[in-house]
Design a protein around this motif. Structure first.
Motif, PDB file in Angstrom:
ATOM      1  N   ALA A   1      35.318  38.704  48.387  1.00  0.00           N
ATOM      2  CA  ALA A   1      36.331  39.267  47.492  1.00  0.00           C
ATOM      3  C   ALA A   1      37.725  39.133  48.069  1.00  0.00           C
ATOM      4  O   ALA A   1      38.713  39.052  47.328  1.00  0.00           O
ATOM      5  CB  ALA A   1      36.020  40.737  47.203  1.00  0.00           C
ATOM      6  N   GLU A   2      37.818  39.082  49.399  1.00  0.00           N
ATOM      7  CA  GLU A   2      39.114  38.947  50.052  1.00  0.00           C
ATOM      8  C   GLU A   2      39.597  37.497  50.087  1.00  0.00           C
ATOM      9  O   GLU A   2      40.480  37.140  50.872  1.00  0.00           O
ATOM     10  CB  GLU A   2      39.062  39.525  51.465  1.00  0.00           C
ATOM     11  CG  GLU A   2      38.079  38.871  52.417  1.00  0.00           C
ATOM     12  CD  GLU A   2      36.668  39.424  52.348  1.00  0.00           C
ATOM     13  OE1 GLU A   2      35.870  39.105  53.247  1.00  0.00           O
ATOM     14  OE2 GLU A   2      36.348  40.154  51.385  1.00  0.00           O
ATOM     15  N   THR A   3      39.047  36.652  49.227  1.00  0.00           N
ATOM     16  CA  THR A   3      39.504  35.276  49.024  1.00  0.00           C
ATOM     17  C   THR A   3      40.239  35.212  47.697  1.00  0.00           C
ATOM     18  O   THR A   3      39.633  35.362  46.635  1.00  0.00           O
ATOM     19  CB  THR A   3      38.316  34.295  49.002  1.00  0.00           C
ATOM     20  OG1 THR A   3      37.610  34.373  50.235  1.00  0.00           O
ATOM     21  CG2 THR A   3      38.787  32.877  48.760  1.00  0.00           C
ATOM     22  N   PHE A   4      41.545  35.014  47.734  1.00  0.00           N
ATOM     23  CA  PHE A   4      42.313  34.977  46.490  1.00  0.00           C
ATOM     24  C   PHE A   4      43.682  34.359  46.720  1.00  0.00           C
ATOM     25  O   PHE A   4      44.107  34.152  47.859  1.00  0.00           O
ATOM     26  CB  PHE A   4      42.457  36.385  45.885  1.00  0.00           C
ATOM     27  CG  PHE A   4      42.936  37.433  46.840  1.00  0.00           C
ATOM     28  CD1 PHE A   4      44.272  37.572  47.158  1.00  0.00           C
ATOM     29  CD2 PHE A   4      42.033  38.318  47.436  1.00  0.00           C
ATOM     30  CE1 PHE A   4      44.712  38.550  48.039  1.00  0.00           C
ATOM     31  CE2 PHE A   4      42.462  39.302  48.317  1.00  0.00           C
ATOM     32  CZ  PHE A   4      43.806  39.421  48.621  1.00  0.00           C
ATOM     33  N   ALA A   5      44.363  34.061  45.601  1.00  0.00           N
ATOM     34  CA  ALA A   5      45.691  33.473  45.652  1.00  0.00           C
ATOM     35  C   ALA A   5      46.788  34.501  45.430  1.00  0.00           C
ATOM     36  O   ALA A   5      47.920  34.306  45.886  1.00  0.00           O
ATOM     37  CB  ALA A   5      45.817  32.365  44.603  1.00  0.00           C
ATOM     38  N   TRP A   6      46.470  35.578  44.715  1.00  0.00           N
ATOM     39  CA  TRP A   6      47.469  36.622  44.467  1.00  0.00           C
ATOM     40  C   TRP A   6      46.766  37.942  44.240  1.00  0.00           C
ATOM     41  O   TRP A   6      45.629  37.977  43.752  1.00  0.00           O
ATOM     42  CB  TRP A   6      48.336  36.289  43.254  1.00  0.00           C
ATOM     43  CG  TRP A   6      49.571  37.143  43.184  1.00  0.00           C
ATOM     44  CD1 TRP A   6      49.761  38.256  42.425  1.00  0.00           C
ATOM     45  CD2 TRP A   6      50.778  36.962  43.938  1.00  0.00           C
ATOM     46  NE1 TRP A   6      51.007  38.789  42.651  1.00  0.00           N
ATOM     47  CE2 TRP A   6      51.658  38.006  43.566  1.00  0.00           C
ATOM     48  CE3 TRP A   6      51.197  36.030  44.881  1.00  0.00           C
ATOM     49  CZ2 TRP A   6      52.936  38.140  44.122  1.00  0.00           C
ATOM     50  CZ3 TRP A   6      52.464  36.154  45.423  1.00  0.00           C
ATOM     51  CH2 TRP A   6      53.320  37.201  45.041  1.00  0.00           C
TER      52      TRP A   6
END
Length: 458
Positions: free
Chosen positions: A332-337
């Motif tokens: 879940a801590e993989t993101f762009a914004w």
């Protein structure tokens, strides 16, 4: 309803929004960029940091937060000021060079080592690698040349280097100071009360070396980027050489007079998947400034002669160079914004999203669903109270809703449960997806749940 492929949208700067991330130091390893940064603590009028952090990305837009594998507590000799750092791989081990204030009240450079780029790291020496009683021992940068010789550069006000031994935790020969000349760095510092301009101000010459070196080699040429001076704030400037130890020839400013909202700038440059990138920091996150700085990235192309063009900062950032597979477990801590959420870590669960509030969200770019869309969605959630909702939307926060999960109590904020739901729309191709956080009949400021990972299934 079927959702078709939408062409790739671009990322946004700064690339990390859940915390401040100054002094970016990127490293390319096995098809992934690992980003090592500091961790400005907001609310102070100085550079207050106590730990270092790691992120990674294979597409340059979605960044995975790996938490903080080292801190001041990792070094028995360190007391304060967890300042700039850089990590490098050699023979399957990773060497993370940091600087910190010692118990003797000066700055020193140490090194931590790990078998993995994300740690765990341990102090390799139990003492500093570079300690001279000087406050100039900051901002280490490291490079291993084609012949196997490794070099460590560093310095504030003055620039120094040593030749590292193959063990990467010792050096041979003397510490060498790089000459501060107009030819080398575009200008020189003037001593206070010398009749010239004050120390720390730009000289009548073009530039001067201040701090934050970044040393590397490309196409047979050596580069030394550093924080120079432009008017009353730092620029990113650089010199080039045919040899790893100089003589260096000043080439100009890379980034100058930009509205970064920060006195300092600190950069790193890499090539990745056929493109060249400048990493730098700004003070543009909410509450940010010179003591709350965040990593940003710009793509650029070298000039035909190998020189670097002037680079402007942008809010839009860079385009993705890969896609994300939703059919494997995605942290879940993989993101762009992100908005209205934060990051935490524990020994049991590693890193996860926390402090989730109503109206918050995370955006994940370039999710490739393929020709056959998913039928099921699962997420790992922990909640001490009920009333939370997790919605998944396509292409925008108001885009079509793929699925929704009502979050029950799981037995505690550290009691994790995998919760599943059917996917309500047929989605194929490549899309950005948004995980939208909502609350049901609860106050707006209450924390909703913790979020660890997600996965779609066909």
């Amino acid at each position: 309803m079927q959702l078709l492929c939408v062409s790739g949208l671009i990322a946004q700067n700064p690339i990390i929004q859940t915390h401040y991330s100054p002094d970016p130091a990127p490293m390319v390893y096995k098809g992934t960029v690992y980003l090592y940064t500091g961790d400005d603590i907001p609310g102070f009028d100085f550079y207050y940091m106590t730990k270092w952090r790691v992120h990674s990305s294979s597409d340059m837009v979605n960044w995975t937060d790996h938490g903080s594998p080292i801190s001041l507590e990792s070094f028995s000799w360190a007391r304060d000021r967890a300042w700039a750092s850089q990590c490098i791989e050699r023979n399957g081990k990773f060497y993370w060079y940091i600087c910190a204030q010692t118990v003797q009240n000066n700055m020193a450079i140490g090194v931590a080592v790990s078998d993995k780029p994300t740690g765990p790291f341990i102090d390799a020496l139990g003492k500093p690698l570079i300690i001279t009683g000087s406050w100039s021992n900051i901002d280490p940068t490291v490079y291993i040349d084609d012949d196997g010789q490794a070099y460590l550069y560093w310095g504030n006000g003055s620039s120094y280097y040593v030749k590292l031994n193959k063990d990467m935790i010792s050096y041979s020969g003397d510490i060498v100071e790089v000459a501060q000349t107009v030819e080398t760095f575009g200008g020189v510092r003037r001593p206070k009360n010398s009749g010239a301009q004050s120390a720390g101000q730009v000289t009548p010459n073009k530039d001067m070396y201040v701090e934050g070196p970044w040393f590397y080699k490309r196409n047979g040429k050596y580069y030394l980027m550093y924080a120079g001076m432009s008017k009353s704030v730092e620029s990113l400037s650089y010199s080039m050489s045919d040899n790893p130890t100089g003589p260096w020839k000043y080439k100009g400013k890379i980034m100058t007079d930009q509205p970064t909202n920060s006195f300092t700038n600190h950069g790193g440059i890499i090539d990745f998947k056929g493109k060249s990138y400048l990493f730098y920091h700004t003070g543009l996150l909410p509450g940010g400034g010179s003591y709350g700085r965040s990593t940003a990235i710009e793509e650029f192309k070298y000039n035909p002669d190998g020189t670097i063009p002037a680079i402007l900062m942008t809010k839009a950032g860079i385009k993705p160079v890969g896609t994300l597979d939703p059919y494997i477990r995605v942290e879940a801590e993989t993101f762009a914004w992100s908005e209205k959420c934060s990051i935490d870590q524990s020994a049991a669960m590693g890193v996860f999203i926390t402090k989730i509030r109503t109206g918050g969200y995370v955006k994940v770019c370039e999710v490739e669903f393929g020709n056959t869309g998913p039928k099921k969605f699962s997420a790992a959630i922990a909640a001490g109270l009920d009333g939370g909702v997790l919605e998944v939307h396509v292409d925008s926060l108001k885009g079509s809703k793929l699925t929704s999960i009502e979050i029950p109590r799981t037995g505690g904020w550290d009691k994790w449960k995998q919760i599943s739901a059917t996917v309500d729309a047929t989605v194929t191709g490549r899309h950005d997806i948004y995980f939208l956080f909502k609350g049901q009949n609860i106050t707006a400021g209450r924390e909703l749940y913790n979020f660890d990972y997600w996965k779609f299934e066909r």
